[in-house]
Design a protein around this motif. Structure first.
Motif, PDB file in Angstrom:
ATOM      1  N   CYS A 100       0.822  -1.219   0.164  1.00  0.00           N
ATOM      2  CA  CYS A 100       0.066   0.057   0.180  1.00  0.00           C
ATOM      3  C   CYS A 100       0.988   1.013  -0.127  1.00  0.00           C
ATOM      4  CB  CYS A 100      -1.027  -0.058   1.149  1.00  0.00           C
ATOM      5  SG  CYS A 100      -2.003   1.291   1.276  1.00  0.00           S
ATOM      6  N   LEU A 101       2.185   1.405   0.851  1.00  0.00           N
ATOM      7  CA  LEU A 101       2.934   2.447   0.760  1.00  0.00           C
ATOM      8  C   LEU A 101       3.669   2.730  -0.506  1.00  0.00           C
ATOM      9  CD1 LEU A 101       3.908   2.240   4.488  1.00  0.00           C
ATOM     10  CD2 LEU A 101       2.300   4.024   3.642  1.00  0.00           C
ATOM     11  N   ALA A 102       3.963   1.521  -0.914  1.00  0.00           N
ATOM     12  CA  ALA A 102       4.760   1.604  -2.198  1.00  0.00           C
ATOM     13  C   ALA A 102       3.878   2.237  -3.413  1.00  0.00           C
ATOM     14  CB  ALA A 102       5.399   0.174  -2.821  1.00  0.00           C
ATOM     15  N   LEU A 103       2.667   1.690  -3.233  1.00  0.00           N
ATOM     16  CA  LEU A 103       1.743   2.320  -4.350  1.00  0.00           C
ATOM     17  C   LEU A 103       1.493   3.839  -4.091  1.00  0.00           C
ATOM     18  CD1 LEU A 103      -0.394   1.645  -6.718  1.00  0.00           C
ATOM     19  CD2 LEU A 103      -2.272   0.948  -5.132  1.00  0.00           C
ATOM     20  N   ALA A 104       1.296   4.250  -2.883  1.00  0.00           N
ATOM     21  CA  ALA A 104       1.071   5.468  -2.585  1.00  0.00           C
ATOM     22  C   ALA A 104       2.330   6.392  -2.857  1.00  0.00           C
ATOM     23  CB  ALA A 104       0.816   5.775  -0.902  1.00  0.00           C
ATOM     24  N   GLU A 105       3.515   5.864  -2.718  1.00  0.00           N
ATOM     25  CA  GLU A 105       4.743   6.635  -2.927  1.00  0.00           C
ATOM     26  C   GLU A 105       4.730   6.674  -4.608  1.00  0.00           C
ATOM     27  OE1 GLU A 105       9.658   5.840  -2.998  1.00  0.00           O
ATOM     28  OE2 GLU A 105       8.325   4.909  -1.514  1.00  0.00           O
ATOM     29  N   GLU A 106       4.343   5.596  -5.228  1.00  0.00           N
ATOM     30  CA  GLU A 106       4.508   5.815  -6.785  1.00  0.00           C
ATOM     31  C   GLU A 106       3.722   6.835  -7.509  1.00  0.00           C
ATOM     32  OE1 GLU A 106       4.112   2.832 -10.451  1.00  0.00           O
ATOM     33  OE2 GLU A 106       3.887   1.890  -8.349  1.00  0.00           O
ATOM     34  N   ALA A 107       2.383   6.790  -6.825  1.00  0.00           N
ATOM     35  CA  ALA A 107       1.295   7.706  -7.444  1.00  0.00           C
ATOM     36  C   ALA A 107       1.419   8.875  -6.762  1.00  0.00           C
ATOM     37  CB  ALA A 107      -0.056   6.852  -6.912  1.00  0.00           C
ATOM     38  N   LEU A 108       1.649   9.332  -5.527  1.00  0.00           N
ATOM     39  CA  LEU A 108       1.635  10.658  -4.985  1.00  0.00           C
ATOM     40  C   LEU A 108       3.145  11.185  -4.453  1.00  0.00           C
ATOM     41  CD1 LEU A 108      -1.183   9.886  -2.497  1.00  0.00           C
ATOM     42  CD2 LEU A 108      -1.649  10.662  -4.923  1.00  0.00           C
ATOM     43  N   GLY A 109       4.052  10.142  -4.504  1.00  0.00           N
ATOM     44  CA  GLY A 109       5.308  11.009  -4.205  1.00  0.00           C
ATOM     45  C   GLY A 109       5.701  10.559  -2.830  1.00  0.00           C
ATOM     46  N   VAL A 110       6.791  10.646  -2.525  1.00  0.00           N
ATOM     47  CA  VAL A 110       7.628  10.257  -1.275  1.00  0.00           C
ATOM     48  C   VAL A 110       7.061  11.345  -0.126  1.00  0.00           C
ATOM     49  CG1 VAL A 110       9.784   9.811   0.095  1.00  0.00           C
ATOM     50  CG2 VAL A 110       9.355   9.264  -2.326  1.00  0.00           C
ATOM     51  N   ALA A 111       6.866  12.663  -0.311  1.00  0.00           N
ATOM     52  CA  ALA A 111       6.789  13.604   0.254  1.00  0.00           C
ATOM     53  C   ALA A 111       5.118  13.757   0.670  1.00  0.00           C
ATOM     54  CB  ALA A 111       7.333  14.988   0.024  1.00  0.00           C
ATOM     55  N   LYS A 164      -1.080   7.863   9.169  1.00  0.00           N
ATOM     56  CA  LYS A 164      -1.267   7.031  10.527  1.00  0.00           C
ATOM     57  C   LYS A 164      -1.122   5.620  10.112  1.00  0.00           C
ATOM     58  CE  LYS A 164      -5.295   6.010  13.331  1.00  0.00           C
ATOM     59  NZ  LYS A 164      -6.532   6.437  13.750  1.00  0.00           N
ATOM     60  N   LEU A 165      -1.152   5.376   8.628  1.00  0.00           N
ATOM     61  CA  LEU A 165      -0.466   3.917   8.378  1.00  0.00           C
ATOM     62  C   LEU A 165       1.035   3.799   8.598  1.00  0.00           C
ATOM     63  CD1 LEU A 165      -1.226   1.016   6.998  1.00  0.00           C
ATOM     64  CD2 LEU A 165      -0.878   2.230   4.838  1.00  0.00           C
ATOM     65  N   ARG A 166       1.829   4.704   8.393  1.00  0.00           N
ATOM     66  CA  ARG A 166       3.288   4.790   8.683  1.00  0.00           C
ATOM     67  C   ARG A 166       3.291   4.448  10.067  1.00  0.00           C
ATOM     68  NH1 ARG A 166       3.386   9.386   4.636  1.00  0.00           N
ATOM     69  NH2 ARG A 166       3.947   8.673   2.521  1.00  0.00           N
ATOM     70  N   VAL A 167       2.618   5.397  10.949  1.00  0.00           N
ATOM     71  CA  VAL A 167       2.997   5.209  12.188  1.00  0.00           C
ATOM     72  C   VAL A 167       2.700   3.655  12.692  1.00  0.00           C
ATOM     73  CG1 VAL A 167       2.228   5.896  14.748  1.00  0.00           C
ATOM     74  CG2 VAL A 167       2.573   7.679  12.696  1.00  0.00           C
ATOM     75  N   ARG A 172      11.113  -1.403   7.830  1.00  0.00           N
ATOM     76  CA  ARG A 172      11.639  -0.243   8.714  1.00  0.00           C
ATOM     77  C   ARG A 172      12.741   0.573   8.079  1.00  0.00           C
ATOM     78  NH1 ARG A 172      12.275   1.047  14.908  1.00  0.00           N
ATOM     79  NH2 ARG A 172      10.009   0.414  14.657  1.00  0.00           N
ATOM     80  N   VAL A 173      13.440  -0.163   7.220  1.00  0.00           N
ATOM     81  CA  VAL A 173      14.632   0.558   6.699  1.00  0.00           C
ATOM     82  C   VAL A 173      13.984   1.697   5.634  1.00  0.00           C
ATOM     83  CG1 VAL A 173      16.367   0.559   5.207  1.00  0.00           C
ATOM     84  CG2 VAL A 173      16.593  -0.927   6.875  1.00  0.00           C
ATOM     85  N   LYS A 174      12.814   1.029   4.696  1.00  0.00           N
ATOM     86  CA  LYS A 174      12.200   1.980   3.765  1.00  0.00           C
ATOM     87  C   LYS A 174      11.674   3.160   4.387  1.00  0.00           C
ATOM     88  CE  LYS A 174      11.405  -1.787   0.391  1.00  0.00           C
ATOM     89  NZ  LYS A 174      10.207  -2.507  -0.349  1.00  0.00           N
ATOM     90  N   LEU A 175      10.942   2.870   5.779  1.00  0.00           N
ATOM     91  CA  LEU A 175      10.451   3.922   6.359  1.00  0.00           C
ATOM     92  C   LEU A 175      11.038   5.043   6.823  1.00  0.00           C
ATOM     93  CD1 LEU A 175       7.617   1.843   8.479  1.00  0.00           C
ATOM     94  CD2 LEU A 175       7.013   3.591   6.555  1.00  0.00           C
ATOM     95  N   ALA A 176      12.311   4.559   7.366  1.00  0.00           N
ATOM     96  CA  ALA A 176      13.402   5.430   7.376  1.00  0.00           C
ATOM     97  C   ALA A 176      13.828   6.289   6.221  1.00  0.00           C
ATOM     98  CB  ALA A 176      14.495   4.741   8.262  1.00  0.00           C
ATOM     99  N   LEU A 177      14.024   5.690   5.119  1.00  0.00           N
ATOM    100  CA  LEU A 177      14.467   6.416   3.880  1.00  0.00           C
ATOM    101  C   LEU A 177      13.374   7.475   3.188  1.00  0.00           C
ATOM    102  CD1 LEU A 177      16.346   3.344   2.269  1.00  0.00           C
ATOM    103  CD2 LEU A 177      17.248   5.446   3.326  1.00  0.00           C
TER     104      LEU A 177
END
Length: 674
Positions: free
Chosen positions: A60-71, A79-82, A140-145
């Protein structure tokens, strides 16, 4: 009608016009669903359930990053990241799952009196537990990055430092407290992210220090060690480029760089130990490749330390600069020694490729000095003869390690594996070396052009002179040992000869390249060539005596007469030493003749070179050489005696003319280069 979708499109107009809004709504629904079942990752004692939840959150986070950007910082994504960050607590999760496994085991078994089934700190190695640990560490590493979560998501250096700290301390993904599968997955995630992303999102220096000083020295798993070595190499290159861009030119031994020198010592010592003594061969290969990249960013400081030490060479007191220079040369020598050991033809292909990559990345090949020019010479005031001043050149700043690196490069350009040759050829043709080798040159052309260019740059440097002469002449010929080897040819019978370790290499190619360099380049001092010519003739005489002994042409010497098809010099045991000795005599005689010093030279026994050559020729004519060996000696004799005496000898006896006739009449001394 206007506004309607084409028939069969199957997509609503509003969806096609506003795809981002529809995607955001879908992501929001998915995030809410994951939030409602987040207890599977935070509280469930079953690792399989937790791993599946983390996998869904990751996608889900990968899809959001691809569509909406990392920032993108929408509330449902934050909330999902937390929740995901909380679900990737490695030590807490391992303890929860292990407790569940222990409880189930105790419910099924009754332990004997006085025996404890499980240790409280024992981890579960069930497949789903390992899968959860790997997924949690990677996530965890991906979230940190992506900039951290919650309070850590603030974009400043404090947030970057705190996020990095969560990875390397306590129960972090790179900590020794977590299982090795998680640590390996975290290292892999950092490697796959790339240096640019890691440097932008995390404290690269803190990560580098942790991996090089904490992870590598204590790591016992070869998978983790190889990935850590890869990261150390990548991050070292980034640090080196940062120093070059900032113009930081710290001289060795300065007070301001003492701490950095100590850390570099520790990093180098750790990687060097892994490269030389680790029991796993793949780890040793990765360490050698990493060591080459460490050397690339240290080469400038190594040269500066040697240069500074050279200025205080006469100082008898303890000199820290001299100690730094000795350490620099020792490290360079150690690296080249490891590369040379791994590039031997009998080593496996992946080991040779790792050595080639280390040589290419070390940049030692680019440390050649400028060409010293021609040898200084003057005219004698009375005899008007040319007098050569045997002034040696200084050579590279780092000394013999640079020469040894080029020797290994020449040998690897003849490797039987095409990939290994390609790696070294790319390094040799680099613009940093300034050798004039075309980038699109074949490996053989690259070897020839580079060998001649290096001969020009290292001309009259004593270590290089020794290399040229030994490569051209080969080992010293021992008459008795050579004779025994030739006699064994007629006694020992084999169904198959030993297979060569390297089918691509031609044993005489480097020898002929060295011979051509001696004759065409002012590469060796005249005084050195005069002394070496006598030694070369000693080798030809020893080989001739051994051949005479086994052919029955030597009076008063009893031995086994060897009958080999075409003559004994058709066999490699006899042809190799004789041809190399004759090649060395030809090269030195040709170079000395061009300098005007050959005709008047006499050996230590008072005999002229031409007289010794005539005596050798008389013996060889009674032996009867095979055509190729006869051609090799014919070229050497022409250089030693001169064209006039050569014609006289041909008129006296036509046997030599017959031997060198036909296809061998025009075979030159460097026939492989023609």
């Amino acid at each position: 009608m206007p506004g309607e979708s084409p028939p069969g499109d199957g997509i609503e107009p509003s969806t096609r016009e506003r795809p981002t809004e529809a995607l955001v709504d879908a992501l929001a629904v998915l995030a809410v669903g994951l939030e409602e079942c987040a207890y599977l990752a935070l509280e469930s004692p079953v690792a399989a359930c937790a791993a599946e939840w983390l996998g869904c959150a990751e996608r889900c986070l990968a899809l959001a990053e691809e569509a909406l950007g990392v920032a993108d910082s929408r509330a449902f994504l934050e909330k999902l990241r937390v929740l995901t960050w909380q679900g990737t607590e490695l030590v807490e999760g391992d303890e929860r799952f292990a407790a569940h496994v222990r409880a189930r085991r105790r419910s099924r078994e009754i332990p004997p009196a006085g025996k404890i089934l499980d240790s409280p700190g024992e981890r579960s190695n069930a497949p789903h537990d390992v899968l959860w640990a790997k997924t949690a560490a990677r996530l965890r590493v991906k979230l940190a990055l992506t900039g951290g979560v919650g309070p850590l998501a603030v974009d400043n250096y404090v947030s970057i430092g705190l996020t990095t700290t969560t990875l390397i301390t306590g129960a972090g993904a790179l900590s020794s407290a977590v299982r090795y599968e998680a640590r390996a997955e975290a290292l892999k995630a950092l490697r796959d992210a790339g240096v640019d992303v890691v440097d932008a999102r995390l404290d690269l220096r803190a990560l580098f220090e942790h991996v090089s000083r904490c992870v590598l020295p204590a790591e016992r798993r070869h998978g983790c060690a190889r990935r850590a070595l890869r990261l150390v190499g990548d991050w070292t290159e980034r640090a080196g480029r940062a120093v070059d861009e900032s113009g930081d030119d710290r001289s060795a031994g300065g007070d301001g760089s003492a701490g950095d020198d100590e850390s570099e010592d520790a990093e180098w010592a750790t990687v060097e130990r892994l490269a030389s003594a680790d029991p796993n061969e793949r780890t040793r290969c990765a360490a050698v490749a990493c060591l080459g990249r460490l050397a690339a960013v240290r080469a400038n400081s190594w040269e500066r330390s040697v240069f500074v030490a050279g200025k205080t060479r006469n100082d008898k007191t303890r000199n820290p600069g001299r100690d730094a220079a000795n350490a620099a040369v020792r490290r360079a020598s150690t690296l080249v020694g490891l590369i040379a050991a791994g590039s031997s033809p009998e080593r496996p292909e992946d080991v040779r490729r790792a050595s080639a990559e280390a040589l290419a990345s070390s940049e030692l090949l680019s440390r050649l000095p400028p060409a010293p020019g021609g040898q200084s010479r003057t005219k004698h005031p009375e005899t008007n003869d040319v007098v050569y001043h045997d002034d040696p050149s200084a050579g590279p700043v780092l000394g013999e390690p640079v020469l040894r690196a080029w020797i290994v490069a020449f040998e690897l350009l003849e490797d039987e594996d095409e990939d290994v040759r390609a790696v070294v050829a790319t390094a040799v043709t680099s613009k940093r070396n300034r050798l004039g080798v075309p980038r699109d040159a074949s490996t053989e052309e690259c070897l020839r052009v580079a060998f001649a260019a290096v001969a020009t740059r290292l001309a009259r440097w004593p270590p290089y002179e020794r290399y040229l002469l030994s490569t051209c002449r080969g080992p010293n010929v021992d008459r008795d040992r050579l004779r025994e080897s030739i006699e064994d040819v007629g006694v020992v019978r084999r169904l198959f000869d030993r297979e060569a370790d390297n089918h691509h290499a031609e044993s005489l190619l480097l020898a002929q390249l060295a011979a051509r360099a001696i004759t065409r380049v002012d590469a060796v001092r005249v005084g050195v060539m005069e002394a070496e010519l006598a030694s070369a003739l000693d080798g030809v005489e020893a080989a001739t005596a051994a051949l005479a002994g086994v052919s029955g042409a030597s009076p008063g010497v009893s031995g086994t007469t060897i009958r080999w098809e075409g003559g004994v010099t058709n066999h490699e045991v006899a042809f190799g030493p004789f041809c190399r000795a004759a090649l060395g005599a030809w090269a030195l005689a040709t170079a000395l003749t061009a300098s005007g010093c050959h005709e008047s030279f006499e050996g230590s026994d008072g005999k002229k070179v031409s007289d010794r050559a005539r005596a050798i020729d008389e013996t060889l004519r009674t032996i009867g050489l095979a055509p190729m060996a006869a051609a090799a000696w014919a070229n050497a004799r022409r250089a030693l005696i001169g064209p006039k005496d050569w014609r006289d000898l041909e008129d006296e006896d036509g046997s030599n003319a017959e031997k060198t006739g036909g296809a061998y009449a025009r075979v030159g001394p460097c026939f492989l280069l023609e």
